[in-house]
Write a protein that holds these residues in place. Structure first.
Motif, short mmCIF file in Angstrom:
data_model
loop_
_atom_site.label_atom_id
_atom_site.label_comp_id
_atom_site.label_asym_id
_atom_site.label_seq_id
_atom_site.Cartn_x
_atom_site.Cartn_y
_atom_site.Cartn_z
N ALA A 41 -7.08 -65.57 1.95
CA ALA A 41 -6.27 -65.05 0.85
C ALA A 41 -6.14 -63.54 0.93
O ALA A 41 -5.07 -62.98 0.66
CB ALA A 41 -6.88 -65.46 -0.49
N ARG A 42 -7.21 -62.86 1.33
CA ARG A 42 -7.14 -61.40 1.45
C ARG A 42 -6.27 -60.98 2.63
O ARG A 42 -5.56 -59.97 2.56
CB ARG A 42 -8.56 -60.82 1.59
CG ARG A 42 -9.37 -60.96 0.32
CD ARG A 42 -10.64 -60.14 0.35
NE ARG A 42 -11.66 -60.62 1.26
CZ ARG A 42 -12.49 -61.61 1.00
NH1 ARG A 42 -12.42 -62.26 -0.17
NH2 ARG A 42 -13.41 -61.99 1.87
N ILE A 43 -6.33 -61.75 3.72
CA ILE A 43 -5.46 -61.44 4.86
C ILE A 43 -4.00 -61.54 4.44
O ILE A 43 -3.18 -60.64 4.73
CB ILE A 43 -5.76 -62.38 6.04
CG1 ILE A 43 -7.17 -62.12 6.59
CG2 ILE A 43 -4.72 -62.20 7.15
CD1 ILE A 43 -7.61 -63.11 7.65
N GLU A 44 -3.65 -62.61 3.75
CA GLU A 44 -2.24 -62.84 3.40
C GLU A 44 -1.76 -61.89 2.30
O GLU A 44 -0.62 -61.41 2.35
CB GLU A 44 -2.06 -64.29 2.96
CG GLU A 44 -2.25 -65.28 4.10
CD GLU A 44 -2.08 -66.73 3.67
OE1 GLU A 44 -1.44 -67.48 4.42
OE2 GLU A 44 -2.57 -67.09 2.59
N ASN A 45 -2.62 -61.62 1.32
CA ASN A 45 -2.17 -60.89 0.14
C ASN A 45 -2.46 -59.39 0.17
O ASN A 45 -1.85 -58.63 -0.58
CB ASN A 45 -2.82 -61.49 -1.12
CG ASN A 45 -2.45 -62.94 -1.31
OD1 ASN A 45 -1.32 -63.34 -1.03
ND2 ASN A 45 -3.41 -63.75 -1.75
N VAL A 46 -3.41 -58.99 1.03
CA VAL A 46 -3.78 -57.57 1.06
C VAL A 46 -3.61 -56.97 2.45
O VAL A 46 -2.78 -56.08 2.66
CB VAL A 46 -5.24 -57.37 0.58
CG1 VAL A 46 -5.62 -55.88 0.61
CG2 VAL A 46 -5.44 -57.93 -0.82
N TYR A 47 -4.38 -57.47 3.43
CA TYR A 47 -4.44 -56.81 4.73
C TYR A 47 -3.12 -56.89 5.49
O TYR A 47 -2.73 -55.95 6.19
CB TYR A 47 -5.56 -57.42 5.57
CG TYR A 47 -6.92 -57.36 4.92
CD1 TYR A 47 -7.31 -56.26 4.16
CD2 TYR A 47 -7.83 -58.41 5.04
CE1 TYR A 47 -8.56 -56.21 3.56
CE2 TYR A 47 -9.08 -58.37 4.46
CZ TYR A 47 -9.44 -57.27 3.70
OH TYR A 47 -10.68 -57.22 3.12
N ALA A 48 -2.42 -58.02 5.38
CA ALA A 48 -1.13 -58.14 6.08
C ALA A 48 -0.09 -57.18 5.51
O ALA A 48 0.85 -56.80 6.22
CB ALA A 48 -0.62 -59.57 5.99
N LYS A 49 -0.29 -56.78 4.27
CA LYS A 49 0.66 -55.85 3.64
C LYS A 49 0.25 -54.40 3.82
O LYS A 49 1.09 -53.51 3.96
CB LYS A 49 0.78 -56.18 2.16
CG LYS A 49 1.37 -57.57 1.91
CD LYS A 49 1.37 -57.93 0.44
CE LYS A 49 1.96 -59.33 0.22
NZ LYS A 49 1.91 -59.74 -1.20
N ARG A 50 -1.05 -54.14 3.83
CA ARG A 50 -1.54 -52.75 3.90
C ARG A 50 -1.95 -52.33 5.31
O ARG A 50 -2.16 -51.14 5.55
CB ARG A 50 -2.71 -52.57 2.95
CG ARG A 50 -2.35 -52.82 1.49
CD ARG A 50 -3.54 -52.58 0.59
NE ARG A 50 -3.24 -52.91 -0.80
CZ ARG A 50 -4.14 -52.89 -1.78
NH1 ARG A 50 -5.40 -52.54 -1.53
NH2 ARG A 50 -3.79 -53.21 -3.02
N GLY A 51 -2.10 -53.29 6.24
CA GLY A 51 -2.38 -52.94 7.62
C GLY A 51 -3.86 -52.90 7.97
O GLY A 51 -4.75 -53.07 7.13
N PHE A 52 -4.12 -52.65 9.24
CA PHE A 52 -5.46 -52.73 9.82
C PHE A 52 -6.47 -51.84 9.09
O PHE A 52 -7.61 -52.25 8.84
CB PHE A 52 -5.41 -52.36 11.30
CG PHE A 52 -6.73 -52.48 12.02
CD1 PHE A 52 -7.13 -53.69 12.56
CD2 PHE A 52 -7.58 -51.39 12.14
CE1 PHE A 52 -8.35 -53.82 13.22
CE2 PHE A 52 -8.80 -51.50 12.79
CZ PHE A 52 -9.19 -52.72 13.33
#
Length: 554
Positions: A41-52
């Motif tokens: 959920a964090r990958i899809e909702n946060v990290y994929a949007k804010r980057g590495f």
């Protein structure tokens, strides 16, 4: 009276069943803080949007693995510095992504999609691993939602492809079509995946958990955590023999038989019982002793079976016979007849290295030949199923043009390699490309030596043995060595005479037997020619190694 000597208490091993729930190392703390499956959920909702740069370190180097993601090695770091650097110094901002393909089973539609994902998101990279996965490199976290959408729309997943979880279930690439199979275990594999993969109850194990299920002995069952191997019971008929506690790395163990026969429809329940024993009794204090092989080694097979039966299954398993050992390793390379009269064609990529472009071309070639099914093998090979006899020749020619040979040299056929320093943060030396160059060299140098028994060569970039070096005829473990001029260079420690099947064991490791990467061709040429000269009729390489003089192995 002299003072009494205090009793020294044995330290707990972090076994949950014995009440040791408090985390005893950083990995256990990370898992207790949050289950690895929750990171999606964090990958899809946060990290994929804010980057590495937005990724929490505990997610990046821990929980991402529950979804098949590892950071890959930053380019330009030589192998001599691998152990000296902190993880964040080795991390690149790109990922290796592992797609789990239980049983190695693919439709041509799925294979085509895997190739297209590679071209779109992975710079056309793709490797066939010895655990029947497809592995990508150069993956960006920003692209993961789209990748998952594409994979899952076609019934593929990366769930628990890595991490302290039940990893991909190995299965025979010719299950259901082989003339040598009495019982197809595919329903058991499918049921294990359906019931347990992604289940929170089994997603926090002490360490990784590897499974192999096959009627034939073609999935390295001796070195898996649990295996079910086909056997005919004299009273109950076809079923499966249960093995537990195999594994390699720095403390290798051959799995032990439980002496139990299990019918096909009971495999998922027995598998669940075994993984539950591991979850509850496995050692969580020290990571390097956390695999099930250490528990089995300490308890023994009889005690493990007792605990499994009494505490988890609530019944006694049927005693059963050991399966017969095949005379030769089974890799399914070449053209073979199926039970229905169609053919399957097994091909050998160069040490498992393919590309997205190759996968797409393979899918199209298979469909042109009338096939809709492809399987990956536990030897980094590929098998095209269901080919009408009249289409075989054209398919073989087309695959050969893609570098996928159905009649490869013995060196190409029996050589495997791990990812190596090109992408892996644990590696010390280059392996994948080195293996490809080695095969090319041996095909020229040893053209006059064509053994009628396979001589396997496995290259690994570090001690972890992802390419199963200890059970190869010639196992090569990457390390930095000193060359003739005193320079520190890439090289290998040599293990000789390991094997599975008839030669099940870890062979011979001669003290100080190391070879530079540059001299690898000379060394293999030399030792193979000595084997050919000294070999007794019918003798296998591993048998020769046990009796050969040390000087003949150098």
């Amino acid at each position: 009276m002299p003072p009494s000597t205090p009793v020294k208490r044995k330290r707990g091993e972090g076994q949950w069943k014995l009440g040791h729930r408090e985390p005893l190392n950083p990995n256990e703390r990370t898992k207790k803080d949050d289950n690895g499956l929750n990171v999606r959920a964090r990958i899809e909702n946060v990290y994929a949007k804010r980057g590495f740069d937005s990724i929490d370190p505990a997610d990046l180097r821990g929980r991402f693995r529950w979804w098949g993601l590892y950071t890959q090695r930053k380019p330009g770091i030589d192998g001599g510095r691998t152990a000296a650097l902190e993880p964040e110094e080795l991390d690149d901002s790109y990922f290796m992504l592992r797609v789990r393909l239980d049983g190695g089973a693919l439709t041509t539609e799925q294979l085509l999609a895997l190739g297209e994902i590679s071209q779109t998101y992975a710079r056309d990279t793709a490797d066939v691993t010895d655990r029947q996965n497809i592995q990508y490199h150069w993956i960006r976290v920003e692209d993961m939602p789209a990748i998952w959408q594409r994979l899952e729309s076609l019934g593929m997943q990366t769930t628990e492809a890595c991490g302290d979880t039940p990893r991909v279930v190995l299965g025979s690439p010719v299950a259901g079509i082989s003339r040598d199979e009495e019982l197809d275990p595919t329903p058991a594999i499918d049921e294990i995946v359906r019931r347990y993969v992604g289940d929170l109850a089994y997603s926090n194990l002490p360490r990784k958990f590897k499974t192999a299920i096959s009627w034939q002995q073609d999935v390295a069952h001796e070195v898996n955590d649990v295996s079910f191997v086909g056997v005919v019971h004299p009273e109950h008929g076809p079923g499966f023999d249960v093995w537990v506690g195999g594994g390699l790395s720095t403390n290798p163990k051959i799995a032990q038989r439980l002496g139990a026969w299990v019918p096909l429809d009971e495999i998922p329940d027995v598998w669940c019982g075994i993984v539950s024993v591991f979850r509850d009794y496995g050692y969580r204090r020290l990571r390097h002793r956390a695999r099930i092989k250490f528990l089995v080694a300490d308890w023994g097979a009889a005690e493990f079976r007792r605990v499994l039966e009494e505490e988890y299954l609530g019944r006694t398993l049927v005693d059963g016979p050991a399966p017969e050992v095949p005379e030769r390793p089974i890799d399914h390379v070449g053209v073979h007849t199926q039970t229905d009269g169609l053919r399957y064609v097994g091909v050998a990529p160069a040490s498992g290295r393919v590309s997205g472009t190759t996968l797409i071309a393979l899918a199209k070639a298979a469909e042109t030949a009338g096939s809709r099914r492809v399987r990956l093998t536990a030897q980094q090979k590929i098998v095209v199923l269901d080919v009408p006899e009249e289409n075989v020749a054209a398919l073989v020619d087309e695959l050969d043009g893609l570098g996928l040979q159905s009649n490869p040299s013995p060196w190409r056929r029996a050589t495997m390699a791990c990812t190596g320093i090109e992408y892996c943060k644990l590696a010390i030396v280059e392996t994948k490309e080195r293996a490809i160059r080695l095969v090319d060299e041996l095909e020229k140098r040893l053209a006059d030596v064509v053994p009628d028994v396979p001589i396997s060569i496995h290259l690994n970039g570090c001690p972890n043995s992802c390419a199963r070096t200890q059970v190869a005829d010639i196992g090569l473990k990457g390390q930095i060595v000193t060359d003739a001029e005193g320079n520190q260079v890439e090289g290998f420690q040599v293990h000789l005479g390991g094997g599975l099947g008839l030669d099940s064991g870890f062979g011979r490791k001669l003290r100080g037997l190391k070879v530079t990467s540059a001299d690898l061709g000379d060394y293999v040429d030399r030792v193979v020619r000595r084997f050919a000269a000294q070999r007794e009729p019918g003798e296998r390489f591993a048998q020769w190694v046990t009796r050969a003089a040390e000087d003949d192995l150098k």
